[in-house]
Motif scaffolding. Sequence first.
Motif, PDB file in Angstrom:
ATOM      1  N   TYR A  55      54.730 -73.924 -22.952  1.00  0.00           N
ATOM      2  CA  TYR A  55      56.079 -73.928 -23.512  1.00  0.00           C
ATOM      3  C   TYR A  55      56.784 -72.594 -23.293  1.00  0.00           C
ATOM      4  CZ  TYR A  55      55.191 -78.199 -26.216  1.00  0.00           C
ATOM      5  OH  TYR A  55      54.934 -79.493 -26.601  1.00  0.00           O
ATOM      6  N   TRP A  56      58.100 -72.678 -23.266  1.00  0.00           N
ATOM      7  CA  TRP A  56      58.959 -71.501 -23.261  1.00  0.00           C
ATOM      8  C   TRP A  56      60.033 -71.678 -24.322  1.00  0.00           C
ATOM      9  CZ3 TRP A  56      56.767 -73.362 -18.877  1.00  0.00           C
ATOM     10  CH2 TRP A  56      56.190 -72.455 -17.993  1.00  0.00           C
ATOM     11  N   ALA A  57      60.514 -70.552 -24.854  1.00  0.00           N
ATOM     12  CA  ALA A  57      61.773 -70.591 -25.590  1.00  0.00           C
ATOM     13  C   ALA A  57      62.856 -70.761 -24.522  1.00  0.00           C
ATOM     14  CB  ALA A  57      61.989 -69.285 -26.355  1.00  0.00           C
ATOM     15  N   ALA A  58      63.870 -71.570 -24.792  1.00  0.00           N
ATOM     16  CA  ALA A  58      64.899 -71.823 -23.783  1.00  0.00           C
ATOM     17  C   ALA A  58      66.252 -71.982 -24.451  1.00  0.00           C
ATOM     18  CB  ALA A  58      64.561 -73.075 -22.981  1.00  0.00           C
ATOM     19  N   GLU A  59      67.202 -71.187 -23.981  1.00  0.00           N
ATOM     20  CA  GLU A  59      68.562 -71.295 -24.516  1.00  0.00           C
ATOM     21  C   GLU A  59      69.288 -72.432 -23.828  1.00  0.00           C
ATOM     22  OE1 GLU A  59      72.462 -68.638 -25.707  1.00  0.00           O
ATOM     23  OE2 GLU A  59      70.916 -67.735 -24.419  1.00  0.00           O
ATOM     24  N   ALA A  60      69.897 -73.298 -24.631  1.00  0.00           N
ATOM     25  CA  ALA A  60      70.619 -74.449 -24.093  1.00  0.00           C
ATOM     26  C   ALA A  60      71.840 -73.991 -23.315  1.00  0.00           C
ATOM     27  CB  ALA A  60      71.042 -75.376 -25.229  1.00  0.00           C
ATOM     28  N   GLY A  61      72.102 -74.700 -22.210  1.00  0.00           N
ATOM     29  CA  GLY A  61      73.266 -74.413 -21.388  1.00  0.00           C
ATOM     30  C   GLY A  61      74.163 -75.630 -21.296  1.00  0.00           C
ATOM     31  N   ALA A  62      74.741 -75.825 -20.121  1.00  0.00           N
ATOM     32  CA  ALA A  62      75.707 -76.900 -19.910  1.00  0.00           C
ATOM     33  C   ALA A  62      75.039 -78.266 -19.956  1.00  0.00           C
ATOM     34  CB  ALA A  62      76.397 -76.700 -18.555  1.00  0.00           C
ATOM     35  N   GLY A  63      75.857 -79.281 -20.245  1.00  0.00           N
ATOM     36  CA  GLY A  63      75.373 -80.650 -20.240  1.00  0.00           C
ATOM     37  C   GLY A  63      75.619 -81.318 -21.573  1.00  0.00           C
TER      38      GLY A  63
ATOM     39  N   HIS B 124      54.398 -83.919 -35.029  1.00  0.00           N
ATOM     40  CA  HIS B 124      53.046 -83.414 -34.720  1.00  0.00           C
ATOM     41  C   HIS B 124      52.876 -81.982 -35.211  1.00  0.00           C
ATOM     42  CE1 HIS B 124      52.634 -87.001 -32.328  1.00  0.00           C
ATOM     43  NE2 HIS B 124      53.755 -86.690 -31.709  1.00  0.00           N
ATOM     44  N   ASP B 125      51.831 -81.765 -36.002  1.00  0.00           N
ATOM     45  CA  ASP B 125      51.542 -80.425 -36.520  1.00  0.00           C
ATOM     46  C   ASP B 125      51.409 -79.410 -35.392  1.00  0.00           C
ATOM     47  OD1 ASP B 125      51.558 -81.297 -39.145  1.00  0.00           O
ATOM     48  OD2 ASP B 125      49.382 -81.573 -39.237  1.00  0.00           O
ATOM     49  N   ARG B 126      50.871 -79.839 -34.250  1.00  0.00           N
ATOM     50  CA  ARG B 126      50.626 -78.895 -33.142  1.00  0.00           C
ATOM     51  C   ARG B 126      51.921 -78.281 -32.605  1.00  0.00           C
ATOM     52  NH1 ARG B 126      49.180 -84.003 -30.708  1.00  0.00           N
ATOM     53  NH2 ARG B 126      50.958 -84.756 -29.511  1.00  0.00           N
ATOM     54  N   ASP B 127      53.076 -78.923 -32.850  1.00  0.00           N
ATOM     55  CA  ASP B 127      54.350 -78.386 -32.359  1.00  0.00           C
ATOM     56  C   ASP B 127      54.884 -77.257 -33.236  1.00  0.00           C
ATOM     57  OD1 ASP B 127      54.364 -80.200 -30.257  1.00  0.00           O
ATOM     58  OD2 ASP B 127      55.676 -81.630 -31.286  1.00  0.00           O
ATOM     59  N   ARG B 128      54.454 -77.200 -34.502  1.00  0.00           N
ATOM     60  CA  ARG B 128      55.043 -76.226 -35.429  1.00  0.00           C
ATOM     61  C   ARG B 128      54.759 -74.771 -35.044  1.00  0.00           C
ATOM     62  NH1 ARG B 128      53.645 -80.564 -38.853  1.00  0.00           N
ATOM     63  NH2 ARG B 128      55.564 -81.696 -39.352  1.00  0.00           N
ATOM     64  N   PRO B 129      53.521 -74.415 -34.667  1.00  0.00           N
ATOM     65  CA  PRO B 129      53.289 -73.018 -34.276  1.00  0.00           C
ATOM     66  C   PRO B 129      54.096 -72.610 -33.043  1.00  0.00           C
ATOM     67  CG  PRO B 129      51.198 -74.160 -34.645  1.00  0.00           C
ATOM     68  CD  PRO B 129      52.282 -75.198 -34.695  1.00  0.00           C
ATOM     69  N   VAL B 130      54.399 -73.571 -32.176  1.00  0.00           N
ATOM     70  CA  VAL B 130      55.198 -73.284 -30.974  1.00  0.00           C
ATOM     71  C   VAL B 130      56.624 -72.924 -31.393  1.00  0.00           C
ATOM     72  CG1 VAL B 130      55.996 -74.195 -28.762  1.00  0.00           C
ATOM     73  CG2 VAL B 130      53.758 -74.883 -29.633  1.00  0.00           C
ATOM     74  N   VAL B 131      57.175 -73.700 -32.319  1.00  0.00           N
ATOM     75  CA  VAL B 131      58.525 -73.397 -32.832  1.00  0.00           C
ATOM     76  C   VAL B 131      58.515 -72.066 -33.571  1.00  0.00           C
ATOM     77  CG1 VAL B 131      60.363 -74.151 -34.393  1.00  0.00           C
ATOM     78  CG2 VAL B 131      59.228 -75.817 -32.898  1.00  0.00           C
ATOM     79  N   ASP B 132      57.493 -71.828 -34.395  1.00  0.00           N
ATOM     80  CA  ASP B 132      57.387 -70.553 -35.117  1.00  0.00           C
ATOM     81  C   ASP B 132      57.389 -69.379 -34.135  1.00  0.00           C
ATOM     82  OD1 ASP B 132      57.350 -71.485 -37.758  1.00  0.00           O
ATOM     83  OD2 ASP B 132      55.171 -71.758 -37.741  1.00  0.00           O
ATOM     84  N   ALA B 133      56.621 -69.519 -33.056  1.00  0.00           N
ATOM     85  CA  ALA B 133      56.543 -68.448 -32.052  1.00  0.00           C
ATOM     86  C   ALA B 133      57.910 -68.223 -31.393  1.00  0.00           C
ATOM     87  CB  ALA B 133      55.483 -68.781 -30.999  1.00  0.00           C
ATOM     88  N   ALA B 134      58.612 -69.319 -31.107  1.00  0.00           N
ATOM     89  CA  ALA B 134      59.954 -69.199 -30.509  1.00  0.00           C
ATOM     90  C   ALA B 134      60.892 -68.453 -31.457  1.00  0.00           C
ATOM     91  CB  ALA B 134      60.504 -70.589 -30.171  1.00  0.00           C
ATOM     92  N   LEU B 135      60.836 -68.802 -32.731  1.00  0.00           N
ATOM     93  CA  LEU B 135      61.710 -68.156 -33.702  1.00  0.00           C
ATOM     94  C   LEU B 135      61.408 -66.661 -33.805  1.00  0.00           C
ATOM     95  CD1 LEU B 135      61.645 -70.947 -36.399  1.00  0.00           C
ATOM     96  CD2 LEU B 135      63.592 -70.333 -34.935  1.00  0.00           C
ATOM     97  N   ARG B 136      60.128 -66.294 -33.715  1.00  0.00           N
ATOM     98  CA  ARG B 136      59.763 -64.877 -33.734  1.00  0.00           C
ATOM     99  C   ARG B 136      60.359 -64.151 -32.527  1.00  0.00           C
ATOM    100  NH1 ARG B 136      54.867 -66.844 -35.672  1.00  0.00           N
ATOM    101  NH2 ARG B 136      53.854 -66.690 -33.646  1.00  0.00           N
ATOM    102  N   THR B 137      60.294 -64.780 -31.354  1.00  0.00           N
ATOM    103  CA  THR B 137      60.833 -64.112 -30.165  1.00  0.00           C
ATOM    104  C   THR B 137      62.341 -63.967 -30.271  1.00  0.00           C
ATOM    105  OG1 THR B 137      61.205 -66.080 -28.793  1.00  0.00           O
ATOM    106  CG2 THR B 137      59.002 -65.102 -28.708  1.00  0.00           C
ATOM    107  N   LEU B 138      63.004 -64.941 -30.898  1.00  0.00           N
ATOM    108  CA  LEU B 138      64.464 -64.876 -31.029  1.00  0.00           C
ATOM    109  C   LEU B 138      64.886 -63.855 -32.071  1.00  0.00           C
ATOM    110  CD1 LEU B 138      65.281 -68.687 -30.865  1.00  0.00           C
ATOM    111  CD2 LEU B 138      65.529 -66.984 -29.057  1.00  0.00           C
ATOM    112  N   ALA B 139      64.010 -63.584 -33.044  1.00  0.00           N
ATOM    113  CA  ALA B 139      64.328 -62.626 -34.097  1.00  0.00           C
ATOM    114  C   ALA B 139      64.198 -61.198 -33.604  1.00  0.00           C
ATOM    115  CB  ALA B 139      63.430 -62.850 -35.309  1.00  0.00           C
ATOM    116  N   ASP B 140      63.413 -61.003 -32.550  1.00  0.00           N
ATOM    117  CA  ASP B 140      63.174 -59.632 -32.046  1.00  0.00           C
ATOM    118  C   ASP B 140      64.437 -59.039 -31.424  1.00  0.00           C
ATOM    119  OD1 ASP B 140      60.601 -59.809 -32.851  1.00  0.00           O
ATOM    120  OD2 ASP B 140      59.768 -60.239 -30.868  1.00  0.00           O
TER     121      ASP B 140
END
Length: 141
Positions: A92-100, A125-141
């Motif tokens: 997975y990657w954090a990804a900023e939404a663009g056009a469309g 799915h519980d397995r998706d939550r840590p991925v979202v948490d990690a994305a939010l941490r990267t966006l907060a930095d």
Amino acid sequence: MSGHAGDPTTVHAAGVVLWRRSPYDGAIEIALIHRPRYDDWSLPKGKVKRGEETAAAALRETREETGLECVLGAPLPVTRYLVEGRPKEVRYWAAEAGAGSFEVNHEVDRMVWLPPTAALHRLTHDRDRPVVDAALRTLAD
């Protein structure tokens, strides 16, 4: 068989935590998709095609499932789980939404933009939550 990266039994997939700034208050929102086949709320993702780069697969799957272009940011934790007895690995990657714009398609019948807390609660799915948490941490930095 060992579970190394070249293991042909492992299903390789790629996806994103798709985010945007709310058009209302500028706060971060996360996109979730609903797949009627599984009746689940999840992150945009899909299988990597033979010879395809994982990052390219993440972009392609996001476009196919959400109708949106995106810009990949920080890599996120890899999830590993079994599907019908076969190991699956999703990068997975954090990804900023663009056009469309979202249109109902053969895999996805709904897409929602939610504040992070609501998105974490909505995920099936519980397995998706840590991925979202990690994305939010990267966006907060």
